[in-house]
Every structure is written in structure tokens, then in C-alpha cells.
Write a protein that holds these residues in place. Structure first.
Motif, mmCIF file in Angstrom:
data_model
loop_
_atom_site.group_PDB
_atom_site.id
_atom_site.type_symbol
_atom_site.label_atom_id
_atom_site.label_comp_id
_atom_site.label_asym_id
_atom_site.label_seq_id
_atom_site.Cartn_x
_atom_site.Cartn_y
_atom_site.Cartn_z
ATOM 1 N N HIS A 7 0.926 -1.252 -0.002
ATOM 2 C CA HIS A 7 0.011 0.106 -0.159
ATOM 3 C C HIS A 7 1.014 1.210 -0.093
ATOM 4 N N HIS A 9 1.140 5.441 -2.056
ATOM 5 C CA HIS A 9 0.235 6.309 -2.869
ATOM 6 C C HIS A 9 1.516 6.991 -3.712
ATOM 7 N N GLU A 93 -8.102 1.979 -0.306
ATOM 8 C CA GLU A 93 -8.799 2.061 0.817
ATOM 9 C C GLU A 93 -10.198 2.916 0.927
ATOM 10 N N HIS A 154 -5.912 -1.837 6.441
ATOM 11 C CA HIS A 154 -4.637 -1.170 5.950
ATOM 12 C C HIS A 154 -4.077 -0.483 7.420
ATOM 13 N N ASP A 202 2.680 3.080 3.101
ATOM 14 C CA ASP A 202 2.023 4.161 2.925
ATOM 15 C C ASP A 202 2.626 5.595 2.542
HETATM 16 ZN ZN LIG Z 1 -2.813 5.234 2.304
#
Ligand SMILES: [Zn+2]
Length: 250
Positions: A7, A9, A93, A154, A202
Motif C-alpha cells: 500500500h 500512494h 482504501e 490497512h 503508505d
Molecule cells: Zn494510504
């Protein structure tokens, strides 16, 4: 050693100036893949370009910014997700956020939007990636009642009794690279079997150091989990990578 960032971004502006170098550094650090999570309409469209450029290495999970989500935005994301479903590995998410949203009415207003995404995951037969910041108990209660597919919590930070519910349902958690600073996360890492644990950065958030976070730092989470479980780092890396590949059906 094979690592996987389950996970991140990558579309965010934090990576605007060196995105390709960030991806190369991840490969050099032993990553075999990563899942980048879009958090809205514009983010979704940007991610389409990223995954087509890096097929087989970067995968797309389509979600939202949970704390600021409106029905209009949710509908736009759902339309895009249906349209590009064959290139998406998970819905999320999505979920509930009680950290930024403190007013009870605002919290309740998140629930119908969450249900829209749960129905979408069921319709498209995709796993769900859940954001449940300070709302872990409510999020798991809703999921137990309305979803029968695979779930990953998550950055799970819920108390041990909720970690137990997650474990018993056969769901997964992800641990961020800095999880060793959080009591609940350490407890959860011991409650869930290793076969239900994924690692994530993350990135650009939750950095294990003072710099921007990025996928190559996933190794820091593997090191911390290796110490905590007294297992070799190779064993942790390969188990969490296999878990991610199984969960996202890659
Ligand atoms: Zn995230």
C-alpha cells in the motif's frame, strides 16, 4: 530477498519530481511489486498512466479519501472503478475515519458511503482494503455483517480484542514500516498469524525516519517484524510477499 509494498500512494505530488527514480530504487531494493492506492477521481486517472507504464510491477487499488468523502465523489470513483475493473486489484482504501471526523453525525454519515464500496467490491468480486482509523471496532462490525470476500485492514491500529476478530475472520492486516512505535500494532503483529500479515509503506506518509517515505523503505518494516517475531528477515520478506500476492490475486 523478495519484498512487496502492499500500500503506497505513488501518484501523489510528493513524488512529482523523482517518481521514476523512486520506482527504480524500489526495484534495486528487491521489491517484486507494489500496490498504489488512488484516493479519488483525479488520483484514479493519474494512476491509470502509472500502471500502464509499469505493468506487472505496479498494481492499482481504487479508493477514496475517507475523511473528506462526499456522495458525489464516491459516485465518480465507483463509475471509474466499474469502467476499469479489469485493471484494478482491490477496492480501497475505503472505510471509516474517526480520527479527523469527531462529530457523531459526520461519523454516521460515512456509513452509507462505506456500504456503497462494500457493494462494489462484492459486485466486482474484488478484495477490500480498509481504512479504519480510530474506528476499527465499527468497521469490523460492518464488514462481518455485509461482506464475505477478502479484507485487509490497512495500517491496522485497533486494540487486541479487535485484532482477534480480524484474525478469526481470516482477514489480513498491513503493518507500516514504523509500526514498532505503536503498541496496538505490535500487539496485532503477535496476535495474527504471519500468513495474515502484509507490509506496507503508505509512502509518502508514515516514514520510519525523518525523510519522505517511499516503497524501498519497506525493508525497515521487514526488519522490525523479523526482530519482533524472532524469524529471519528472508523468511519475513518471503512470507509477507506471498501473502500480498495471494491477497491481491496477482
Ligand atoms: Zn494510504
Amino acid at each position: 530477498m523478495e519484498l512487496f509494498d502492499s500500500h503506497t500512494h505513488l501518484d501523489m505530488k510528493h513524488f512529482q519530481r523523482d517518481r521514476e527514480r523512486v520506482i527504480q530504487r524500489a526495484k534495486d531494493a528487491g521489491l517484486v511489486g507494489m500496490v498504489t492506492s488512488s484516493i479519488g477521481d483525479a488520483s484514479f486517472r493519474k494512476t491509470l498512466g502509472l500502471i500502464s507504464k509499469h505493468q506487472g510491477f505496479i498494481f492499482h487499488s481504487a479508493g477514496c479519501g475517507v475523511s473528506r468523502l462526499t456522495r458525489h465523489e464516491a459516485e465518480k470513483i465507483i463509475t471509474l472503478t466499474r469502467k476499469y475493473a479489469k485493471d484494478i486489484v482491490a477496492v480501497g482504501e475505503v472505510g471509516l475515519d474517526y480520527h479527523w471526523v469527531k462529530d457523531p453525525k459526520g461519523r454516521i454519515a460515512q456509513e452509507p458511503l462505506f456500504h456503497m464500496f462494500i457493494e462494489l467490491a462484492t459486485e466486482l468480486d474484488l478484495p477490500l482494503v480498509i481504512h479504519s482509523r480510530k474506528a476499527e471496532a465499527k468497521a469490523t462490525e460492518i464488514l462481518e455483517n455485509s461482506f464475505s470476500g477478502d479484507v485487509v485492514m490497512h495500517c491496522f491500529d485497533g486494540p487486541p480484542e479487535v485484532a482477534k476478530i480480524v484474525a478469526d475472520n481470516g482477514w489480513y492486516i498491513t503493518l507500516p514500516a514504523n509500526f514498532g512505535k505503536h503498541r496496538n500494532r505490535i500487539a496485532a503483529a503477535k496476535i495474527l498469524p504471519l500468513s495474515q500479515i502484509l507490509l506496507e509503506t503508505d509512502g509518502p506518509y508514515l516514514s520510519p525516519d525523518s525523510e519522505r517515505n517511499e516503497p524501498c523503505k519497506i525493508i525497515r518494516g521487514a526488519e522490525a517484524l523479523s526482530k519482533l517475531l524472532d524469524d529471519s528477515i528472508d523468511q519475513i520478506a518471503s512470507a509477507t510477499t506471498q501473502n500480498a500476492i495471494r491477497f491481491y490475486r496477482l
